[in-house]
Write an enzyme that holds these catalytic residues in place. Sequence first.
Site, PDB file in Angstrom:
ATOM      1  N   GLY A   1      57.633  18.392  64.424  1.00  0.00           N
ATOM      2  CA  GLY A   1      57.900  18.416  62.987  1.00  0.00           C
ATOM      3  C   GLY A   1      59.271  17.949  62.554  1.00  0.00           C
ATOM      4  O   GLY A   1      59.894  18.579  61.678  1.00  0.00           O
TER       5      GLY A   1
ATOM      6  N   GLY B   1      63.470  19.787  54.936  1.00  0.00           N
ATOM      7  CA  GLY B   1      64.114  21.073  54.674  1.00  0.00           C
ATOM      8  C   GLY B   1      65.610  20.954  54.509  1.00  0.00           C
ATOM      9  O   GLY B   1      66.214  21.563  53.612  1.00  0.00           O
TER      10      GLY B   1
ATOM     11  N   GLY C   1      59.979  15.446  60.680  1.00  0.00           N
ATOM     12  CA  GLY C   1      59.932  15.134  59.250  1.00  0.00           C
ATOM     13  C   GLY C   1      60.052  16.370  58.387  1.00  0.00           C
ATOM     14  O   GLY C   1      60.704  16.352  57.328  1.00  0.00           O
ATOM     15  N   ASP C   2      59.427  17.476  58.800  1.00  0.00           N
ATOM     16  CA  ASP C   2      59.551  18.736  58.062  1.00  0.00           C
ATOM     17  C   ASP C   2      60.991  19.227  58.046  1.00  0.00           C
ATOM     18  O   ASP C   2      61.502  19.706  57.019  1.00  0.00           O
ATOM     19  CB  ASP C   2      58.665  19.810  58.693  1.00  0.00           C
ATOM     20  CG  ASP C   2      57.232  19.760  58.199  1.00  0.00           C
ATOM     21  OD1 ASP C   2      56.980  19.138  57.158  1.00  0.00           O
ATOM     22  OD2 ASP C   2      56.363  20.353  58.852  1.00  0.00           O
ATOM     23  N   ILE C   3      61.657  19.130  59.190  1.00  0.00           N
ATOM     24  CA  ILE C   3      63.028  19.638  59.290  1.00  0.00           C
ATOM     25  C   ILE C   3      63.974  18.790  58.442  1.00  0.00           C
ATOM     26  O   ILE C   3      64.850  19.315  57.744  1.00  0.00           O
ATOM     27  CB  ILE C   3      63.449  19.687  60.769  1.00  0.00           C
ATOM     28  CG1 ILE C   3      62.684  20.819  61.465  1.00  0.00           C
ATOM     29  CG2 ILE C   3      64.942  19.867  60.922  1.00  0.00           C
ATOM     30  CD1 ILE C   3      62.615  20.714  62.952  1.00  0.00           C
TER      31      ILE C   3
END
Length: 795
Positions: free
Chosen positions: A565, A572, A567-569
């Site tokens: 993840g 965020g 891209g998620d981090i």
Amino acid sequence: MSEPAPRVVELSSPFARFAGRLLVGLGHEVVLVEPPEGDGTRREQGGDAFVHWHAGKRSVTVDLSAPDGTAQLRRLLRGADILLDGTEHGAEAAAEGLDQLVHVRVTPFGLVGPRSDWQGTDLVVAALGGMLAQVGDPDGPPLRLPENQAEQLAGVNAAIAALLGLRARRRGPGQLIDVSAQACVAAALEAGALAYLHEDRVPPRPGSVHPLVPHGLFRAADGHLGGGLGGSPRMWDALLDWLREEKADADLAEPRWQDPVERKKHQDHVFKVVQDFVGTRPKADFARQAQARKLPWAAVDLPHELPDNPQLAARDFFTRVTTPEGERTDLGFPFAFPEGRRRTELVVPGPGDDQGLLDDPPRAARTAPEPAPSQVSASASVPAPQPAADEPVRPALDGVRVLDLTWVLAGPYCTKILADHGAEVIKVESAGRPDPTRFAPFMHLSRGPHTDPNTNGYFNEVNRNKQSIALDTRTEEGVAVLRDLIAQSDVLVENFSSTVMTKLGLGYESLRTINPDIVYVSMSGMGHTGPRNGWVSYADTVSASSGLTGLTGWGPDDVVGVIYGHGDIVAGLQAALATIAALEHRAETGHGQHIDLSQLEAIAAHMGTSLLRGTEAGPAGNTHPEWSPQGVYRSLGADRWLAVSVRDDTEWTALCEIIGRPELATGERTRTSEARRRESALVDGALGTWARTMSADAAAELLQACGIPAGAVQDGRELVEHDPQLRARGFYVRKEHPVAGAFLHEGVPITLTRTPGGIREPAPVLGADTDAVLRDVAGLTPERIQHLCADGVLR
């Protein structure tokens, strides 16, 4: 009269330059200090590196090695708010006594610890930070994420650090802030170290399949696709219906495959059936058809294809850069700021274009008052009481209340950062809308039963320092309670799909009616506007659309992709930056705003110079476009690897002495970097033969002693148990959870020396703070709370 924009003086480096670029996007005045011959990026990649990293900045030239160099820099700093300092030894002498200055030091390994003087490059920091161990095929070498992702993680953390320093300066002087690039990477691994911390296991490199979620990389007729089985029963049913319609379901219609545990157990078979279906179809057509069925698939695009993405074009993502040679199109900033305005035009400065700044009289320090705490419902522009001399120093975001409606990873990672630096974060969750990181067995990291929503290490990592209320927002009464909480909050963060909040009657205009000063941060995959605003996205599909996946591989025909993840981090981190920037904007103007952050734009903004390089940008493994050798070499032991970067001929000569091949330093075939790139088989063979007989740690110590960037590729166990630098910095922090027991948490990579953040409390048990928050924040009576509980609203 409004305050002038904050002035940032940048002493640049690969680990600091992205921070300067992000601050340009926020409207700050960034002054790049260049040596007389110009910043080194003016000569990298035909000048494309300078265009990307430094467009929009002002330029002064100072010879810091000259007798009057420090004095010149000091004159510039007397009018500055932030010193963004990427130099190896720091500019403390020039900054000494300038109490207004927020001095952000960005270094590969931080200012303290036994490896604080080690040399670091993107590859080496990615290795020692744990990133390399998470990318690549399980039976092959670790693989670097493209476009300097380790450097860029340090850069966005440094930008966050700068804004935290400005925030803290409203209650006191400036301060020194220590940003370790290695720690930034170690804090951004998704489950990389958590699997070891919570299950005593080290996952192998996943290849092209996510280690937890049933997603991966699939080959299409004309390229690749990112996608998979989705994360809900609805998505599986929709995919199965599609397969049935096309008579491509094989045996997947059998009842056994309705069980997600059975699908995970035999995922190879399920993926083969899906691959057979996907493989005959063009990537873009398949993605559009999948998204019409609300299935999370995306075409794997390369950076030069990004301008054709209708979503990015419709949202005016790209920047137009004026250079001496003409206008160029480059990647834009990760979000529009302030108040929905996006900076889309930049100018590349010439060396010393703004030399007059050295002779300007110092600007007065910016003195906008601190916003009052939300608990008293005061306007953001009213000064708060100043602390007494003996009052403990508060973290930078103390007094800020955040209503957290996020779930899974991207949103909780944002609010984790805010909570770590002192914000009061109230997480709104419900058993009726379960967060997969609490409830889904395939995402559960725990030594205990995988059915207890309070023991999942994945959830407990990104939700530390928060409070939890159980509130069913699918009910009218639940939404009414939510509105009461919104009225008493400074910030609301959510990462739902683009229509959810509007359907709840809580679009931005409605939020402003409830709370005129609210900072509303939405984090949908594609953003709230544009032709693809309804597309379903996961981290892997966003990475596919951004160009990151397409560049992650060994060559055009050997794409591995980024599966975890990342891209998620990144989303965020960028959302946390946006939140703090919006709080600063509110303190200056009294205005809240809606930050419509698209996770696609956030990760696309991390793609470096790839768009400027056009079709030349392709998968390149672990190599560097100018340095040689650079790579990852097998070392002594099972699956042990050494990362090495040789940046110039002096380092090459020293390396040749260490490995016992001094003739390679002077031979015409290998004397220069260009020659070594041509003779990569010879060069890599010599270095690889030496590395194979050494432990990676011992080899790295020998090379680092001669100033050569090198480091072992570390996995989660090695980070936690053996890394002396992270241990010396106290990176892993032990806290006792009321249900899961004691465990180590990943630490805070930003160290504010005067107003430090930290891990104060473990993650909350589901609904543990419901009564207290509804009573003390929303102002509900005990009778009202009891009524809501009886009606099932609080569950």
